[in-house]
Design an enzyme around this catalytic site. Sequence first.
Site, PDB file in Angstrom:
ATOM      1  N   LYS A  43     -27.836 144.018 120.955  1.00 11.63           N
ATOM      2  CA  LYS A  43     -28.441 144.921 120.035  1.00 11.63           C
ATOM      3  C   LYS A  43     -29.716 144.504 119.602  1.00 11.63           C
ATOM      4  O   LYS A  43     -30.823 145.258 119.794  1.00 11.63           O
ATOM      5  CB  LYS A  43     -27.246 145.253 118.763  1.00 11.63           C
ATOM      6  CG  LYS A  43     -25.946 145.858 119.287  1.00 11.63           C
ATOM      7  CD  LYS A  43     -25.258 146.174 118.012  1.00 11.63           C
ATOM      8  CE  LYS A  43     -24.639 144.806 117.144  1.00 11.63           C
ATOM      9  NZ  LYS A  43     -23.901 143.790 117.830  1.00 11.63           N
TER      10      LYS A  43
ATOM     11  N   ARG B  91     -20.999 150.229 110.516  1.00 11.17           N
ATOM     12  CA  ARG B  91     -20.008 149.697 111.389  1.00 11.17           C
ATOM     13  C   ARG B  91     -18.750 149.977 110.932  1.00 11.17           C
ATOM     14  O   ARG B  91     -17.611 149.462 111.531  1.00 11.17           O
ATOM     15  CB  ARG B  91     -20.026 148.260 110.966  1.00 11.17           C
ATOM     16  CG  ARG B  91     -20.777 147.228 111.973  1.00 11.17           C
ATOM     17  CD  ARG B  91     -21.037 146.043 111.443  1.00 11.17           C
ATOM     18  NE  ARG B  91     -21.148 144.983 112.633  1.00 11.17           N
ATOM     19  CZ  ARG B  91     -22.257 144.169 112.988  1.00 11.17           C
ATOM     20  NH1 ARG B  91     -23.337 144.613 112.295  1.00 11.17           N
ATOM     21  NH2 ARG B  91     -22.102 143.443 113.802  1.00 11.17           N
TER      22      ARG B  91
ATOM     23  N   ARG C  69     -25.498 130.956 122.577  1.00 16.58           N
ATOM     24  CA  ARG C  69     -26.446 131.174 121.529  1.00 16.58           C
ATOM     25  C   ARG C  69     -26.173 129.938 120.159  1.00 16.58           C
ATOM     26  O   ARG C  69     -26.898 129.552 119.673  1.00 16.58           O
ATOM     27  CB  ARG C  69     -26.285 132.593 120.740  1.00 16.58           C
ATOM     28  CG  ARG C  69     -27.169 132.585 119.417  1.00 16.58           C
ATOM     29  CD  ARG C  69     -27.307 134.162 119.159  1.00 16.58           C
ATOM     30  NE  ARG C  69     -26.016 134.399 118.380  1.00 16.58           N
ATOM     31  CZ  ARG C  69     -25.908 135.640 117.837  1.00 16.58           C
ATOM     32  NH1 ARG C  69     -26.806 136.878 118.030  1.00 16.58           N
ATOM     33  NH2 ARG C  69     -24.900 136.206 117.289  1.00 16.58           N
TER      34      ARG C  69
ATOM     35  N   ARG D 187     -25.589 129.163 114.729  1.00 11.02           N
ATOM     36  CA  ARG D 187     -25.263 130.281 113.636  1.00 11.02           C
ATOM     37  C   ARG D 187     -23.530 129.933 113.294  1.00 11.02           C
ATOM     38  O   ARG D 187     -22.962 129.602 114.320  1.00 11.02           O
ATOM     39  CB  ARG D 187     -25.197 131.569 114.316  1.00 11.02           C
ATOM     40  CG  ARG D 187     -26.238 132.614 113.686  1.00 11.02           C
ATOM     41  CD  ARG D 187     -26.681 133.907 114.356  1.00 11.02           C
ATOM     42  NE  ARG D 187     -25.496 134.429 114.177  1.00 11.02           N
ATOM     43  CZ  ARG D 187     -25.480 136.053 114.335  1.00 11.02           C
ATOM     44  NH1 ARG D 187     -26.633 136.270 114.930  1.00 11.02           N
ATOM     45  NH2 ARG D 187     -24.512 136.911 114.229  1.00 11.02           N
TER      46      ARG D 187
ATOM     47  N   ARG E 267     -14.630 138.494 115.169  1.00 10.32           N
ATOM     48  CA  ARG E 267     -15.378 139.667 115.166  1.00 10.32           C
ATOM     49  C   ARG E 267     -15.313 140.754 116.125  1.00 10.32           C
ATOM     50  O   ARG E 267     -15.409 141.821 115.905  1.00 10.32           O
ATOM     51  CB  ARG E 267     -17.073 138.974 115.437  1.00 10.32           C
ATOM     52  CG  ARG E 267     -17.530 138.159 114.141  1.00 10.32           C
ATOM     53  CD  ARG E 267     -18.517 137.104 114.477  1.00 10.32           C
ATOM     54  NE  ARG E 267     -19.699 137.819 114.971  1.00 10.32           N
ATOM     55  CZ  ARG E 267     -20.657 136.887 115.512  1.00 10.32           C
ATOM     56  NH1 ARG E 267     -20.609 135.817 116.087  1.00 10.32           N
ATOM     57  NH2 ARG E 267     -21.604 137.779 116.154  1.00 10.32           N
TER      58      ARG E 267
HETATM   59  P1  B4P Z   1     -26.997 140.312 120.170  1.00  4.91           P
HETATM   60  O1  B4P Z   1     -26.221 141.164 120.427  1.00  4.91           O
HETATM   61  O2  B4P Z   1     -28.437 140.935 120.364  1.00  4.91           O
HETATM   62  O3  B4P Z   1     -26.705 139.646 118.820  1.00  4.91           O
HETATM   63  P2  B4P Z   1     -26.623 140.383 117.341  1.00  4.91           P
HETATM   64  O4  B4P Z   1     -27.709 141.520 117.412  1.00  4.91           O
HETATM   65  O5  B4P Z   1     -27.352 139.198 116.737  1.00  4.91           O
HETATM   66  O6  B4P Z   1     -25.184 140.836 117.253  1.00  4.91           O
HETATM   67  P3  B4P Z   1     -24.219 140.339 116.392  1.00  4.91           P
HETATM   68  O7  B4P Z   1     -23.135 141.401 116.465  1.00  4.91           O
HETATM   69  O8  B4P Z   1     -23.690 138.938 116.866  1.00  4.91           O
HETATM   70  O9  B4P Z   1     -24.510 139.807 114.790  1.00  4.91           O
HETATM   71  P4  B4P Z   1     -25.157 140.838 113.653  1.00  4.91           P
HETATM   72  O10 B4P Z   1     -26.371 140.277 113.262  1.00  4.91           O
HETATM   73  O11 B4P Z   1     -25.319 142.368 113.980  1.00  4.91           O
HETATM   74  O12 B4P Z   1     -27.436 139.094 121.046  1.00  4.91           O
HETATM   75  C1  B4P Z   1     -26.351 137.930 121.257  1.00  4.91           C
HETATM   76  C2  B4P Z   1     -26.692 136.915 122.441  1.00  4.91           C
HETATM   77  O13 B4P Z   1     -26.722 137.349 123.612  1.00  4.91           O
HETATM   78  C3  B4P Z   1     -28.113 136.359 121.944  1.00  4.91           C
HETATM   79  O14 B4P Z   1     -28.090 134.844 122.089  1.00  4.91           O
HETATM   80  C4  B4P Z   1     -29.017 137.119 123.217  1.00  4.91           C
HETATM   81  O15 B4P Z   1     -30.096 135.986 123.658  1.00  4.91           O
HETATM   82  C5  B4P Z   1     -27.675 136.975 124.278  1.00  4.91           C
HETATM   83  N1  B4P Z   1     -28.213 138.286 125.274  1.00  4.91           N
HETATM   84  C6  B4P Z   1     -28.775 139.471 124.629  1.00  4.91           C
HETATM   85  N2  B4P Z   1     -28.760 140.297 125.812  1.00  4.91           N
HETATM   86  C7  B4P Z   1     -28.346 139.540 127.055  1.00  4.91           C
HETATM   87  C8  B4P Z   1     -28.259 139.796 128.346  1.00  4.91           C
HETATM   88  N3  B4P Z   1     -28.590 140.867 128.773  1.00  4.91           N
HETATM   89  N4  B4P Z   1     -27.884 138.640 129.018  1.00  4.91           N
HETATM   90  C9  B4P Z   1     -27.698 137.500 128.498  1.00  4.91           C
HETATM   91  N5  B4P Z   1     -27.881 137.248 127.263  1.00  4.91           N
HETATM   92  C10 B4P Z   1     -28.162 138.140 126.346  1.00  4.91           C
HETATM   93  O16 B4P Z   1     -24.070 140.737 112.617  1.00  4.91           O
HETATM   94  C11 B4P Z   1     -23.672 139.404 112.146  1.00  4.91           C
HETATM   95  C12 B4P Z   1     -22.548 139.525 110.858  1.00  4.91           C
HETATM   96  O17 B4P Z   1     -23.212 140.156 109.858  1.00  4.91           O
HETATM   97  C13 B4P Z   1     -21.365 140.305 111.110  1.00  4.91           C
HETATM   98  O18 B4P Z   1     -20.409 139.747 111.744  1.00  4.91           O
HETATM   99  C14 B4P Z   1     -20.973 140.744 109.638  1.00  4.91           C
HETATM  100  O19 B4P Z   1     -20.264 139.932 108.920  1.00  4.91           O
HETATM  101  C15 B4P Z   1     -22.334 141.074 108.816  1.00  4.91           C
HETATM  102  N6  B4P Z   1     -22.825 142.471 108.981  1.00  4.91           N
HETATM  103  C16 B4P Z   1     -23.837 142.843 109.799  1.00  4.91           C
HETATM  104  N7  B4P Z   1     -24.031 144.525 109.678  1.00  4.91           N
HETATM  105  C17 B4P Z   1     -22.873 144.553 108.890  1.00  4.91           C
HETATM  106  C18 B4P Z   1     -22.415 145.910 108.560  1.00  4.91           C
HETATM  107  N8  B4P Z   1     -23.018 146.951 108.933  1.00  4.91           N
HETATM  108  N9  B4P Z   1     -21.399 145.962 107.572  1.00  4.91           N
HETATM  109  C19 B4P Z   1     -20.890 144.856 107.252  1.00  4.91           C
HETATM  110  N10 B4P Z   1     -21.152 143.649 107.813  1.00  4.91           N
HETATM  111  C20 B4P Z   1     -22.147 143.459 108.471  1.00  4.91           C
END
Ligand code: B4P
Length: 191
Positions: free
Chosen positions: A13, A88, A127, A133, A144
């Site tokens: 995402k 979410r 990552r 992280r 998660r």
């Molecule tokens: P991403 O999937 O891009 O990671 P993210 O956006 O950080 O999503 P995530 O769900 O983990 O965390 P978020 O910050 O939203 O990429 C992950 C990894 O994969 C990266 O290292 C990337 O380089 C790699 N990658 C991507 N595409 C690839 C590909 N095609 N091939 C290989 N590698 C690839 O949320 C974190 C926390 O915040 C949640 O757990 C929660 O506690 C809180 N939170 C956030 N939003 C919330 C909400 N709406 N409500 C309640 N809590 C919330």
Amino acid sequence: MRLLFMGPPGAGKGTQASTVAERYSIPAVSTGDIFRANVGQGTPLGIEAKRYMDAGEYVPDEVTNLMVRDRIAEPDAAGGFLLDGYPRTLAQVEELDSMIAATGHRLDAVVALIVDEEALVQRLLLRAQTEGRADDTEEVIRRRMELYAEQTAPLLEVYRDHGILIEVDGMGEVDEVTARIAAALEKVAQS
Ligand code: B4P
């Protein structure tokens, strides 16, 4: 354009959001990034969010909803936005609906990235080595994923029923996924 990016942790995402937002000249708003920035600055919001994030739990809806409401009311989001990682929960879906309806607009599309569970875990463990992280340990990653399956995956059906869900294969190279998303959104922009 008013877009949502959904998908399990590690689906890509955040990785894809900035490119797509730039393409449509809209801000990419990641609730995870806003929480992490607050944690880094030690704000009261950050101190509260950290407890939940480190355990892989969702930050409470009332905290998250208020934060998003404030963010999308900023002038740069008046012409549209891309929300990454929000909503979410069902309560967040309802809150977002009312926020958007109040402005007289509607959501254009919800992009759901589909990726195999084992690939997700491997991406996040990788990552962990580079970014360190606190929520990228295997135990927290599994929690998660579980929470995503319980609380967030069912929301896709809500958007499917609204006819705005676009499912995109999130496996493969980052550029390949970007191209798939761009092709799908091009159809939305033309319709
Ligand atoms: P991403 O999937 O891009 O990671 P993210 O956006 O950080 O999503 P995530 O769900 O983990 O965390 P978020 O910050 O939203 O990429 C992950 C990894 O994969 C990266 O290292 C990337 O380089 C790699 N990658 C991507 N595409 C690839 C590909 N095609 N091939 C290989 N590698 C690839 O949320 C974190 C926390 O915040 C949640 O757990 C929660 O506690 C809180 N939170 C956030 N939003 C919330 C909400 N709406 N409500 C309640 N809590 C919330």
